[in-house]
Design an enzyme around this catalytic site. Structure first.
Site, mmCIF file in Angstrom:
data_model
loop_
_atom_site.group_PDB
_atom_site.id
_atom_site.type_symbol
_atom_site.label_atom_id
_atom_site.label_comp_id
_atom_site.label_asym_id
_atom_site.label_seq_id
_atom_site.Cartn_x
_atom_site.Cartn_y
_atom_site.Cartn_z
ATOM 1 N N SER A 139 15.930 15.509 -1.737
ATOM 2 C CA SER A 139 14.535 15.491 -1.317
ATOM 3 C C SER A 139 14.239 16.823 -0.634
ATOM 4 O O SER A 139 15.149 17.504 -0.152
ATOM 5 C CB SER A 139 14.296 14.344 -0.329
ATOM 6 O OG SER A 139 13.029 14.442 0.294
ATOM 7 N N TYR A 152 16.906 8.940 7.455
ATOM 8 C CA TYR A 152 16.629 9.241 6.051
ATOM 9 C C TYR A 152 16.792 10.732 5.769
ATOM 10 O O TYR A 152 17.466 11.130 4.809
ATOM 11 C CB TYR A 152 15.217 8.791 5.672
ATOM 12 C CG TYR A 152 14.820 9.241 4.281
ATOM 13 C CD1 TYR A 152 15.354 8.612 3.155
ATOM 14 C CD2 TYR A 152 13.956 10.317 4.101
ATOM 15 C CE1 TYR A 152 15.023 9.043 1.877
ATOM 16 C CE2 TYR A 152 13.619 10.742 2.825
ATOM 17 C CZ TYR A 152 14.149 10.107 1.717
ATOM 18 O OH TYR A 152 13.833 10.546 0.463
#
Length: 259
Positions: A139, A152
């Site tokens: 990401s 995360y």
């Protein structure tokens, strides 16, 4: 000519489903893995209608024995994985002190432990055959700390770091490892992460899973180490690298806020 076989985790929706379609269009047969058997079967039928082989393996990769159970089942079916797409993962928008401890553990188990275990399970075969590879879905969050989604962001930093190291280790052996780093994507991730009202999404230009899969596969086929999807995401990462971390984290924290 035998078609190569790709194992895609988290294939029941979003980026994983898009990768499965993209791979089928590029001549791959598929092994589809996720918890939702019904969604996998529907996708498998669609791909078979396009001439691709499609095998369904429902799996809970967050469980302690999930990765081994999946790999044993794939090998037991006589299938050889040429490409692993580690897409399964989730996030949660919640300050660390209020986060559910079970959810944090589940996130680490799926985003980090399962990805590592599956990668380790397929690499000996890839190296022995001298071709194929691994695509790990990281990401843009991997490039910076993420107040409000600290765990995360940390898991995606792990994915990026592992992928870059493996790229260097595996390249001389004929195996490609690529980290694909999408920004905000219309994938269902935001709803599951309780992010729908965050300022980050309002400020972001959202990509489609189809575009992420196409750009990711293009980068993998060019044997790239890291693929950041989209010009705006590349610019964001370039600016982040030049911004003092104190200012950067303050900005990220503000964008993660819910109304």
């Amino acid at each position: 000519m035998t078609r190569p076989l790709a194992l895609v985790t988290g294939a029941s929706g979003g980026i994983g489903e898009a990768f499965a379609r993209e791979l089928a269009g590029r001549g791959y047969d598929l092994v589809l893995a996720a918890r939702s058997a019904d969604k996998l079967q529907s996708l498998a039928e669609e791909l078979r209608g396009q001439g691709a082989g499609a095998h369904v393996f429902p799996a809970d990769l967050g469980a302690a024995d999930g990765p081994k159970t999946l790999i044993d089942a794939v090998h037991g079916a006589g299938l050889t994985v040429d490409l692993l797409v580690n897409n399964a993962g989730f996030g949660d928008l919640e300050p660390f002190d209020r986060a559910d401890p079970g959810k944090l553990t589940d996130m680490i188990n799926l985003n980090v432990r399962a990805l590592t275990a599956l990668s380790h399970a397929v690499t000996p075969g890839l190296v022995a055959r001298g071709h194929g590879g691994i695509i790990n879905i990281a990401s843009t969050a991997a490039f910076l700390p993420g107040p409000g989604m600290a765990t995360y962001y940390a898991t995606k930093a792990f994915v990026l770091s592992l992928s870059e190291a493996l790229h260097v280790e595996m390249k001389p052996k004929g195996v490609t490892v690529t980290a694909v780093c999408p920004g905000p994507t219309w994938s269902g991730f935001q709803e599951k992460a309780d992010m729908e009202g965050s300022k980050l999404l309002k400020a972001s230009r959202m990509m489609t899973p189809k575009d992420v899969a196409r750009i990711g596969m293009d980068g993998f086929e060019r044997k790239k180490r890291v693929v950041v999807t989209g010009v705006s995401n590349k610019i964001t990462i370039a600016i982040a690298k030049l911004t003092p971390k104190t200012l950067l984290m303050k900005a990220v924290s503000g964008l993660q806020e819910k109304p």
